[in-house]
Design a protein around this motif. Structure first.
Motif: not given
Length: 623
Positions: A56, A60, A73, A95, A98-103
């Motif tokens: 995490g 981006r 981050k 996928q 997207e699961q880790k919330g990365v733009e």
């Protein structure tokens, strides 16, 4: 007081060229050096990128085919680092991001900076201008040899005052051609004598003849006698890869000639650009050779319109292939034959080249001239040089008569191959073969006599040879003399049949030559009693290069072709029978001479003549 320019100071064009080249090189290095004009980004392994995504830490990412650029981050208010990695084939990556919330998205195209724009739009034209300036300065410095001068004439110019000036005294054996060209010399020296009476001197003179007869030397002698500039160029030098370059060279050549008029332009091997346009060798109006020929025709029509005295001399070995428009009056008005020299001409040529080497006072050049019938001027020059090389190789300080005799055999039969050792059986076959030639040749009519018999191998294939030398210059041969030549050529094979009862491959060249003579008698000379005075070969004009390509056979019926073959075979068979009859009549002499030559390998001079005088013709059989 005027200030003189420093001759060592570089020219303005060179300074501009160097400045532009330096600027272009500078910006080229800027574009090639990594990190110049764009921020440096650290590259990490793909595995570390995946671990950072799983932990995490990635905010981006921008994904392209070449790289994945991502930003970590923020930590304690500070912007995260920007890293990059090399992508691999990973279908689960979207996928996981997207699961880790990365733009993530495709990276936007980067905007070019000032240096990239300057390098792409301004520097290439500057470099191109600099290169043109450099070559223009080089061409101005080097003249016609510049890099962009493929349309300039490449003719070599010889002017009066050169120490190597050639005159008519340096040319021998072509007295008739010299007399024809003397008129050209007189016109160049005193043109008013001809112009006052209204005469028009020929614009062009074409020298035709076999190779080595002195056409180029004769052209140089004309310029040397007239003391005018001499432009010399080969026809092949007009032919270029670029269409139109040959025509441009023709224009440039005649422009230079007009500036130095009166002068002589000599084009060697004219057939390279002057071949007939009706021969099918040209493909169309844009053909390079045709354009060059058309320009030459135009220049020869109009180069004297402004009063410039320019005379074109050209030489060729193939006048039958030239375009008729080139040979018409007003262009090449005259054709001067430069043929092989006669006996007096050969003696004069030998005198000229003999003065260039140290000859023994006892040397008889007249005897050498008699033995070299058919030799051209270049052959005689080579003969003298070969004799000088032999004399030097043998440690002599002067060229002797023996050196000249050996040089003749080198030119006619080739170099001795003493390293080619024959076994006893082959040596016996060669001995009887050559003696058979000699005995038959000694009894045949004609102007040649047997001068030497040798079983020492010479040249590429000759295991032995019989040297026949003409006693006089002959221009006509009778049917009986040609039949005698066939019999002489078949004498070697006939001797093998009589002595050994078999034949070998050694007579292959003899058979070829005998068949050629018989075929010419039937198809060219009309010497057949059956076919009569008909010529079955098409006349191809003057063919100075030899060969049969220019004389194809006419269309004949099958019956006529069979009759021709039968007549040729009959002539060869008659020659074979005649050779067998002569050798059977002189069997004892054949054995005696063969045994003698096996002992000494070479027989010549008085010994050979005394032996051959004992040969007898067979008695005629009653009809």
């Amino acid at each position: 007081m005027a200030i003189k320019e420093n001759p060592t100071r570089p020219s303005r064009n060179r300074i501009i060229s160097f400045v532009l080249f330096g600027v272009g090189l500078f910006f080229l290095l800027i574009g090639l050096i990594p990190g110049v004009g764009s921020p440096q980004v650290s590259r990490v392994p793909y595995s570390l990128f995946i671990d950072q995504v799983n932990d995490g830490l990635v905010a981006r990412a921008y994904i392209t085919q070449e790289q994945i650029r991502y930003q970590l981050k923020d930590v304690e208010g500070e912007a995260g680092d920007v890293l990059s990695t090399t992508p691999i084939f990973d279908l689960e990556l979207p996928q996981r991001l997207e699961q880790k919330g990365v733009e993530f998205a495709a990276a936007p195209p980067q905007k070019g900076n000032f240096f990239t724009t300057l390098l792409g739009w301004i520097i290439p034209p500057l470099i191109f201008i600099g290169v043109l300036q450099f070559f223009a300065a080089r061409q101005a410095r080097n003249g016609p040899q510049g890099a962009l001068s493929f349309t300039k004439s490449r003719a070599k110019v010889y002017v009066e005052g050169d120490d190597t000036r050639t005159t008519f005294s340096d040319v021998a054996g072509v007295e008739e051609a010299k007399a024809e060209l003397q008129e050209i010399v007189d016109f160049l020296k005193t043109p008013e004598r001809y112009l006052n009476i209204g005469a028009r001197i020929p614009k062009g003179v074409l020298l035709v003849g076999p190779p080595g007869t002195g056409k180029t030397l004769l052209a140089k002698a004309v310029a040397g006698e007239a003391r005018v500039p001499f432009f010399s160029i080969s026809g092949s030098e007009f032919v270029e890869l670029f269409v139109g370059a040959g025509a441009a060279r023709v224009r440039d050549l005649f422009e230079q000639a007009k500036q130095k008029a009166p002068c002589i332009v000599f084009i060697d091997e004219l057939d390279a650009i002057g071949k007939s346009r009706a021969s099918g060798n040209f493909m169309g109006g844009n053909d390079e050779r045709e354009q060059t020929l058309n320009q030459l025709l135009t220049e020869m029509d109009g180069f004297s319109a402004d009063g410039a005295t320019v005379i074109v001399l050209a030489a060729t070995n193939r006048p039958e292939t030239l375009d008729p428009a080139l040979l018409r009056p007003g262009r090449f008005d005259r054709q001067v034959l430069v043929d092989r020299p006669d006996l007096a001409g050969r003696k004069a040529i030998l005198d000229i080249y003999g003065r260039k080497v140290k000859l023994d006072p006892e040397v008889d050049l007249q005897a050498i001239a008699v033995r070299t019938s058919g030799f051209a001027g270049a052959d005689l020059a080579n003969l003298i040089n070969e004799a000088a090389l032999l004399a030097a190789r043998n440690g002599r300080t002067e060229v002797a008569q023996a050196d000249l005799n050996e040089a003749i055999e080198r030119v006619v039969a080739g170099l001795e191959k003493k390293s080619r050792v024959l076994n006893d059986n082959e040596k016996r076959i060669v001995a009887y073969h050559e003696v058979g030639h000699a005995i038959v040749g000694a009894l045949m009519p004609g102007g040649s006599k047997v001068a030497k018999i040798s079983i020492v191998p010479r040249g590429m294939a000759a295991l032995g040879y019989t040297l026949q030398l003409p006693t006089e210059d002959r221009f006509l041969l009778s049917a009986e003399e040609l039949k005698g030549q066939i019999a002489t050529l078949l004498g070697g094979r006939s001797a093998e049949e009589i002595i050994f009862g078999s034949i070998t491959t050694g007579a292959s060249n003899d058979l070829q030559r005998a068949t050629d003579v018989a075929e010419q008698m039937v198809t060219t000379y009309g010497m057949s009693q059956v076919l009569g005075p008909l010529a079955f070969d098409k006349g191809g004009g003057n063919n100075f290069l030899g060969g049969e390509g220019m004389n194809p056979r006419r269309r004949v019926s099958d019956e006529t072709a069979k009759a021709i073959d039968a007549e040729v075979k009959q002539l060869v068979d008659d020659g074979h029978d005649q050779a067998l009859a002569i050798l059977n009549r002189n069997r004892d002499l054949l054995e005696e001479i063969a045994q003698r030559i096996l002992d000494v390998e070479v027989i010549e001079g008085d010994e050979l003549q005394s032996l051959l005088q004992r040969a007898e013709l067979p008695e005629l059989q009653p009809a």
